[in-house]
Design an enzyme around this catalytic site. Structure first.
Site, mmCIF file in Angstrom:
data_model
loop_
_atom_site.group_PDB
_atom_site.id
_atom_site.type_symbol
_atom_site.label_atom_id
_atom_site.label_comp_id
_atom_site.label_asym_id
_atom_site.label_seq_id
_atom_site.Cartn_x
_atom_site.Cartn_y
_atom_site.Cartn_z
ATOM 1 C CB CYS A 296 -1.889 -27.600 -1.205
ATOM 2 S SG CYS A 296 -1.658 -26.266 -0.024
ATOM 3 C CG HIS A 297 1.184 -28.618 3.716
ATOM 4 N ND1 HIS A 297 1.785 -29.594 4.463
ATOM 5 C CD2 HIS A 297 2.120 -28.161 2.875
ATOM 6 C CE1 HIS A 297 3.039 -29.711 4.095
ATOM 7 N NE2 HIS A 297 3.277 -28.856 3.134
ATOM 8 C CB THR A 298 -4.985 -26.184 2.412
ATOM 9 O OG1 THR A 298 -3.946 -25.241 2.633
ATOM 10 C CG2 THR A 298 -6.271 -25.645 3.002
ATOM 11 C CG HIS B 175 -6.462 -25.559 -2.827
ATOM 12 N ND1 HIS B 175 -6.156 -26.689 -2.110
ATOM 13 C CD2 HIS B 175 -5.492 -24.674 -2.549
ATOM 14 C CE1 HIS B 175 -5.055 -26.475 -1.419
ATOM 15 N NE2 HIS B 175 -4.617 -25.263 -1.675
ATOM 16 C CD GLU B 176 -1.187 -25.931 -4.420
ATOM 17 O OE1 GLU B 176 -0.353 -26.537 -5.130
ATOM 18 O OE2 GLU B 176 -0.920 -25.470 -3.319
ATOM 19 C CB CYS C 79 -15.891 -9.750 -7.364
ATOM 20 S SG CYS C 79 -15.947 -8.301 -6.275
ATOM 21 C CB CYS D 39 -16.342 -6.595 -3.070
ATOM 22 S SG CYS D 39 -14.649 -7.161 -2.825
ATOM 23 C CB CYS E 7 -12.286 -6.105 -5.570
ATOM 24 S SG CYS E 7 -12.179 -7.905 -5.464
ATOM 25 C CB CYS F 41 -12.494 -10.946 -3.390
ATOM 26 S SG CYS F 41 -14.056 -10.851 -4.277
ATOM 27 N NE ARG G 238 -13.703 -13.591 3.742
ATOM 28 C CZ ARG G 238 -12.424 -13.751 3.450
ATOM 29 N NH1 ARG G 238 -12.007 -13.602 2.213
ATOM 30 N NH2 ARG G 238 -11.547 -14.089 4.374
ATOM 31 C CB CYS H 99 -2.093 -22.601 -3.405
ATOM 32 S SG CYS H 99 -2.177 -22.641 -1.608
ATOM 33 N NE ARG I 61 2.011 -27.457 -3.493
ATOM 34 C CZ ARG I 61 2.166 -27.100 -2.214
ATOM 35 N NH1 ARG I 61 2.992 -27.751 -1.428
ATOM 36 N NH2 ARG I 61 1.473 -26.092 -1.712
#
Ligand code: NAD
Ligand code: ZN
Ligand code: ZN
Length: 366
Positions: free
Chosen positions: A38-40, A60-61, A90, A93, A96, A104, A108, A167, A360
């Site tokens: 991913c770009h991130t 992260h994907e 979660c 919170c 959530c 959430c 964090r 993502c 992708r």
């Protein structure tokens, strides 16, 4: 295990052996099977992201199989198929329990610093910690993640398809389904036909939009948008707003979506929204310090602007449902996968992305 480590910003990731500790309380050991690039990941690897940290295992994907669970894990068991969630749920919170947001608050701060919720890392090398990227670190054969950041999905879905829901695809789908809650029969405009924009096009279609205009600079990507349900294709650039107004009787669209990360395009998306009730949903991530320039009169006359993180998707509840819709044939994800790479080729995934070659690249673990 083998993992792709960001050692220095602006340098290629280094695939190497690192150590991974056992899951602690509330944590789960996952064997990765597929992971999107991913770009991130690239944004952080390049050093452009001021909040980035190194060394860290990027990615992260992810999609994979639960291998072992730590103490107190109740909702997952070995063998479960899971999607990794950089945006956890979660369930307890203040956010959530409120249907209006998916942001959430549980983990964090630690996640933003690259740590698991207890403030430590499970990944290390010669005793030195290596940080977890976005709470996921899925450019690796295994990862340890909090139970609240894993969505259990139908095992019949192919891993290379479900990883996309971690993502960009969920972000686009959710922007249309959750954030905008597009109404049947409406006219929608989506700026950007990358993973997020194409997901938004599909989301507008699933919500029963009558007309879906997709705007991009690439003719090839616009063709992919047609496959996801776009009824009109438009070349992006200076005149895009005027063309959209002309296509909509001078009024603009009921819903517009921005999925480029470019603040000038965000402005176009606001200006292309209809007076009276047009809603502009911003999903793109702008560069540090950039601002969105909007003439206030556009708001007085009834246009609204909303932002959308991960499509407003509450991951543990909704990602499994999106995967079911994929299995039911409602979302065609195969056209999004342009390249399949081994972990050792992960830097090639970045090159392909920079060249805008395909939507992708998916890393597949042997
Ligand atoms: N909100 C979230 O939770 C979230 C999640 C993932 C990604 N994002 C962000 O969403 C954005 C899109 O991500 P992506 O993976 O789809 O990126 P991408 O680069 O694959 O797609 C962006 C598209 O925008 C097009 N584009 C560029 N300039 C344009 C213009 N002037 N007019 C029309 N189209 C133009 C490009 O041709 C490209 O097809 C990025 O900013 C990304 O960081 C946000
Ligand atoms: Zn991503
Ligand atoms: Zn929460």
């Amino acid at each position: 295990m083998r993992a792709a480590v960001l050692e220095e910003f602006g340098e290629p990731l280094v695939v190497q052996e690192v150590e991974l500790a056992e899951p602690r309380a509330g944590e789960v050991l996952v064997r990765l099977v597929a992971c999107g690039v991913c770009h991130t990941d690239l944004y952080t690897a390049s050093g452009a992201d001021p909040s980035g940290y190194a060394p860290a295992v990027l990615g992260h994907e992810g999609a994979g199989v639960v291998e072992r669970v730590g103490p107190d894990v109740v909702s997952l068991a070995p063998g479960d198929h899971v999607v990794t969630l950089f945006s956890p749920q979660c369930g307890e919170c203040v956010h959530c329990v409120d249907p209006r947001t998916n942001l959430c608050m549980a983990i964090r701060e630690q996640q933003n610093e690259g740590f698991l919720p207890d403030g430590t890392t499970r990944i290390s090398r010669a005793g030195d910690g290596i940080r977890h990227f976005m709470g996921c670190s899925t450019f690796a054969e295994y990862t340890v993640m909090p139970e609240i950041a894993l969505a259990k999905v139908n095992p019949e879905a192919p891993f290379e398809h479900v990883c996309l829901f971690a993502c960009g695809l969920s972000t686009g789908l959710g922007a249309a389904i959750n954030t905008a809650a597009v109404t049947p029969g409406s006219t929608c405009v989506v700026f950007g036909a990358g993973m997020v924009g194409l997901g938004a096009v599909a989301g507008c279609r699933l919500r029963g939009a009558e007309r879906i205009v997709c705007v991009d600079l690439s003719a090839e990507r616009l063709e992919l948008a047609r496959g996801q349900g776009a009824t009109d294709l438009l070349a992006g650039g200076e005149g895009a707003v005027e063309q959209i107004l002309a296509m909509t009787g001078g009024f603009g669209a009921d819903y517009t979506f921005e999925a480029t990360g470019n603040v000038a395009v965000m402005r176009q998306a606001v200006e292309a929204a209809r007076m009276g009730w047009g809603l502009c949903t911003v999903a793109g991530v702008a560069g540090k310090g950039e601002t969105l320039d909007v003439v206030p009169r556009l708001l007085i006359t009834g246009r609204r602007i909303a932002g959308s993180s991960f499509g407003g998707v509450k991951g543990r509840d909704q990602v499994p449902l999106l995967v079911e819709r994929c299995l039911a044939g409602e979302i065609d994800v195969e056209p999004f996968i342009s390249h399949r790479l081994a972990l050792d080729e992960v830097n090639r995934g970045f090159e392909l992305m920079e060249a805008q070659d395909g939507i992708r690249s998916v890393v597949e673990f042997g």
